[in-house]
Motif scaffolding. Structure first.
Motif: not given
Length: 162
Positions: A115-134
């Protein structure tokens, strides 16, 4: 009734690989999405032969991934800027980074997705059309509105697998 055979043109993965599946094209897009724009920048970064770089840049422009923009008239010189379609490829590249780190970085990661602001590692993820993580294991493929009979049959075969 004559059955339309399934072609690679119908598969989104095959269509995508047709445009950017070549090794150098993916690395050029990596560099372009990180801010490189000029022929000599790509050449220095990649160590690619000039004729190969010219071919790959032209192919990426033709595929709509990069746009040529003149920055000098004498001599004519161009920058290669990612289009909206090229920007969308960032997700594919970041997924390759995460996958490569997970499976092929025995000596440790040399590049991390953070993450640009925090430098915390992230993983690619999927979200549905409502923005909920799947979760990925809750996702599947299904035939789209333009799917041929062959594609529908292929996906039905995959659905039937235990």
């Amino acid at each position: 009734m004559q059955r339309k055979s399934l072609t690679r043109d119908e598969c989104p993965i095959a269509r995508s690989l047709e445009r950017v599946g070549e090794w150098w094209s993916i690395l050029i897009m990596r560099d372009a999405l990180q801010g490189l724009r000029r022929f000599d920048e790509f050449s220095r970064s990649l160590g690619i032969a000039p004729n190969m770089l010219t071919r790959r840049l032209n192919a990426l422009v033709e595929a709509g991934m990069l746009e040529r923009q003149a920055y000098s008239e004498r001599p004519p010189r161009y920058e290669y800027v990612p289009t909206a379609k090229g920007e969308d490829f960032r997700m594919v590249l970041m997924s390759l980074v995460a996958w490569g780190n997970r499976h092929y970085a025995e000596e440790g990661t040399s590049v991390e997705l953070v993450e640009r602001e925090t430098g915390r590692p992230v993983q690619p993820a999927f979200a549905n059309t409502d923005g909920q993580m799947v979760p990925l294991d809750q996702c599947t493929l299904q035939a789209g509105p333009a799917a041929s009979l062959g594609m529908r049959e292929r996906l039905a075969l995959l659905d039937a697998k235990p």
